[in-house]
Scaffold this motif. Sequence first.
Motif, mmCIF file in Angstrom:
data_model
loop_
_atom_site.group_PDB
_atom_site.id
_atom_site.type_symbol
_atom_site.label_atom_id
_atom_site.label_comp_id
_atom_site.label_asym_id
_atom_site.label_seq_id
_atom_site.Cartn_x
_atom_site.Cartn_y
_atom_site.Cartn_z
ATOM 1 N N VAL A 176 0.906 -1.334 -0.022
ATOM 2 C CA VAL A 176 -0.149 0.128 0.135
ATOM 3 C C VAL A 176 0.969 1.428 -0.030
ATOM 4 O O VAL A 176 2.047 1.342 0.691
ATOM 5 C CB VAL A 176 -0.829 0.007 1.236
ATOM 6 N N GLN A 177 0.562 2.391 -0.855
ATOM 7 C CA GLN A 177 1.280 3.478 -0.774
ATOM 8 C C GLN A 177 1.129 4.338 0.476
ATOM 9 O O GLN A 177 -0.027 4.497 1.141
ATOM 10 C CB GLN A 177 0.690 4.265 -2.003
ATOM 11 N N PRO A 178 2.132 4.699 1.028
ATOM 12 C CA PRO A 178 2.330 5.408 2.168
ATOM 13 C C PRO A 178 1.119 6.583 2.081
ATOM 14 O O PRO A 178 0.867 7.104 1.154
ATOM 15 C CB PRO A 178 3.579 6.034 2.484
ATOM 16 N N ALA A 179 0.492 6.797 3.316
ATOM 17 C CA ALA A 179 -0.200 7.874 3.095
ATOM 18 C C ALA A 179 0.279 9.368 3.212
ATOM 19 O O ALA A 179 1.394 9.482 3.758
ATOM 20 C CB ALA A 179 -1.335 7.949 4.669
ATOM 21 N N LEU A 180 -0.632 10.192 2.332
ATOM 22 C CA LEU A 180 -0.253 11.439 2.405
ATOM 23 C C LEU A 180 -0.494 12.357 3.350
ATOM 24 O O LEU A 180 -1.885 12.562 3.209
ATOM 25 C CB LEU A 180 -0.405 11.835 0.783
ATOM 26 N N GLN A 181 0.094 13.113 3.850
ATOM 27 C CA GLN A 181 -0.394 14.347 4.689
ATOM 28 C C GLN A 181 -0.354 15.750 4.144
ATOM 29 O O GLN A 181 0.217 16.083 3.326
ATOM 30 C CB GLN A 181 0.293 14.411 6.133
ATOM 31 N N GLU A 182 -1.184 16.743 4.744
ATOM 32 C CA GLU A 182 -0.838 18.085 4.174
ATOM 33 C C GLU A 182 0.343 18.569 4.685
ATOM 34 O O GLU A 182 0.651 18.461 6.009
ATOM 35 C CB GLU A 182 -2.095 18.726 4.940
ATOM 36 N N PRO A 183 0.917 19.271 3.730
ATOM 37 C CA PRO A 183 2.457 19.531 4.029
ATOM 38 C C PRO A 183 2.630 20.697 4.961
ATOM 39 O O PRO A 183 1.666 21.773 4.767
ATOM 40 C CB PRO A 183 3.181 19.679 2.845
ATOM 41 N N ASP A 184 3.434 20.646 5.510
ATOM 42 C CA ASP A 184 3.736 22.078 6.547
ATOM 43 C C ASP A 184 4.590 23.113 5.560
ATOM 44 O O ASP A 184 4.091 24.488 5.628
ATOM 45 C CB ASP A 184 4.798 21.992 7.579
ATOM 46 N N VAL A 185 5.192 22.657 4.649
ATOM 47 C CA VAL A 185 6.079 23.241 3.621
ATOM 48 C C VAL A 185 6.128 22.761 2.141
ATOM 49 O O VAL A 185 6.218 21.705 2.464
ATOM 50 C CB VAL A 185 7.657 24.104 4.050
ATOM 51 N N HIS A 186 5.762 23.486 1.255
ATOM 52 C CA HIS A 186 5.869 22.938 -0.179
ATOM 53 C C HIS A 186 6.731 23.909 -0.718
ATOM 54 O O HIS A 186 6.153 25.212 -0.987
ATOM 55 C CB HIS A 186 4.782 22.725 -0.772
ATOM 56 N N ILE A 187 7.731 23.553 -1.637
ATOM 57 C CA ILE A 187 8.661 24.234 -2.266
ATOM 58 C C ILE A 187 9.199 23.576 -3.528
ATOM 59 O O ILE A 187 9.275 22.435 -3.592
ATOM 60 C CB ILE A 187 9.950 24.823 -1.389
ATOM 61 N N GLN A 188 9.230 24.635 -4.480
ATOM 62 C CA GLN A 188 9.969 24.100 -5.873
ATOM 63 C C GLN A 188 11.522 23.755 -5.519
ATOM 64 O O GLN A 188 12.189 25.110 -5.112
ATOM 65 C CB GLN A 188 9.819 24.896 -6.874
ATOM 66 N N LEU A 189 12.160 22.580 -5.721
ATOM 67 C CA LEU A 189 13.703 22.657 -5.519
ATOM 68 C C LEU A 189 14.527 23.066 -6.654
ATOM 69 O O LEU A 189 13.933 23.424 -7.718
ATOM 70 C CB LEU A 189 13.754 21.185 -5.247
ATOM 71 N N PRO A 190 15.750 23.521 -6.080
ATOM 72 C CA PRO A 190 16.660 24.029 -7.453
ATOM 73 C C PRO A 190 16.820 22.660 -8.351
ATOM 74 O O PRO A 190 16.639 21.530 -7.960
ATOM 75 C CB PRO A 190 17.755 24.465 -6.550
ATOM 76 N N PRO A 191 17.820 22.792 -9.178
ATOM 77 C CA PRO A 191 17.992 21.613 -10.189
ATOM 78 C C PRO A 191 18.453 20.447 -9.272
ATOM 79 O O PRO A 191 19.353 20.712 -8.380
ATOM 80 C CB PRO A 191 19.123 22.315 -10.928
ATOM 81 N N LEU A 192 17.859 19.345 -9.458
ATOM 82 C CA LEU A 192 18.487 18.024 -8.643
ATOM 83 C C LEU A 192 19.805 17.878 -8.870
ATOM 84 O O LEU A 192 20.436 17.360 -7.801
ATOM 85 C CB LEU A 192 17.413 17.119 -9.011
ATOM 86 N N LEU A 193 20.559 18.040 -10.013
ATOM 87 C CA LEU A 193 21.848 17.631 -10.069
ATOM 88 C C LEU A 193 22.427 18.564 -9.406
ATOM 89 O O LEU A 193 23.754 18.112 -8.913
ATOM 90 C CB LEU A 193 22.089 17.421 -11.663
#
Length: 342
Positions: A176-193
Amino acid sequence: MRFHSDLKNIRTFAKLTAAFSSLEKLVWLRLSDETAHFTVVPDTGSQIWSTLPMDFLFENCTIQSAEPGNTINLELSLQPLHRALKSAQNSISASLRLTKKKGVPVLSMTITTTTSRPSHANAHAPPRPSHDDPFGFDDDHDRTHLETSLRREHEKIITQDIPIRVLHPDTVASTVQPALQEPDVHIQLPPLLQLKSISDRFTRLALASGSGSSSSSSKSPRLEISANMHGGLRVRITTETADISSAWTDLDNPELDPAQLRVPIEEHPSTKFRDRGPDAWASVYVDGKDWSRVLSAGRLEGRVIACFCHNHSLVLYVYIPHYDDAGGDDAVLTYHVQAYSA
């Protein structure tokens, strides 16, 4: 049980399998009339759960199964699948078919490609037959047909078989997929590399020092990953001899769609974190080596949104662009990062 489909977005498919391979050697694929589900669940570490529209990777698809929705559950070996997709990237066409070889089920990929014709500097073009030649070609249509046939003679058909295991629906249902909670913080990450390069450097420093925070020298160090609702992201490593961090500012905190929320926007945890100012950080600890494997998703070259639940969980949404269809909608991979509290 039947499955046959032409492949599309082959470059994207190859990048997907490379990202999956960084976490595990096997992937579960659930095919149905409308969607293709990819699931990567290692014994330990981060997981990938994704649901892609069938037309993102497949076209002219035929699928038949006794299960509801024509569902077919497969376990695939990623290395041969990735190798086959790499071979198909510059092909004329490629297709996948579920079949059996010597009684063993396989996914057979048929790749149509071209081979270069040898050139002969001294070769002379044959003379065009006269109109009174009963076996000659007396119009351009016939000549074009001959040239097309000659070109087809230089097409090359390659078949590569990918080992699979057909899974019983009960086997898949038990994961089963882990449950998703409402996030405290959501942010677009810089380039992953870029983020991976810095994170890997911190991990090596911790290993060289002999110990990382909350870990011995024989284990992978744990990095502290933190973000706030004012565009800030921070990666930190602490050892017995050093405390090093790297920070990003002015990153994007995307607006949430109120229609998708379980609570009013003014009561959402991220709103409360934003109201507390830039000193309110949501943090988790991650295993340095596992985090590095997760950040290999940077090869997909799409934007990544990170959702933090303070001292609890970290989820990355990796958006996959259409490399072969610039006008197509992005698909999404969901990474459940193995996270630890302070």
